[in-house]
Design a protein around this motif. Structure first.
Motif: not given
Length: 110
Positions: A53, A47-48
């Protein structure tokens, strides 16, 4: 719980997430990646890493529309285990909204 790739990935496909996935649960389409929900171990390291995003937990409201597509196309497309070269115009598409209509069901090249 699992993670889901959403429409933010379409036409960006940076693939930074692929490099960090410990279980190789990413599959590649022509213009998007997907996560196989039965292979994802919910570690969250992808995710990061996504500059667009585009990766969210399946509990996120943004995942609802994309969870089934992730499952369906992860069963049809080739597995990808190494970061490839993103599209030349990825940065131009990164923050554009409403990319769902551009989704391609064609498989990509790992």
């Amino acid at each position: 719980m699992t993670y889901v790739v959403t429409e933010n990935c379409i036409r960006c496909k940076y693939m930074d997430c692929v490099e960090v996935c410990p279980v190789d649960c990413f599959y590649v389409g022509e213009n998007i990646l997907v996560i196989h929900p039965d292979e994802c171990i919910d570690c969250g390291v992808c995710e990061p890493e996504c500059p667009a995003e585009a990766i969210v937990p399946d509990s996120d409201d943004r995942a609802t529309a994309w969870a089934e597509q992730n499952r369906t196309f992860a069963q049809q497309w080739p597995n990808i285990t190494r970061k490839g070269t993103p599209p030349a115009d990825a940065d131009e598409w990164k923050d554009k909204p409403g990319k769902a209509a551009l989704f391609s069901a064609e498989p990509g090249t790992p």
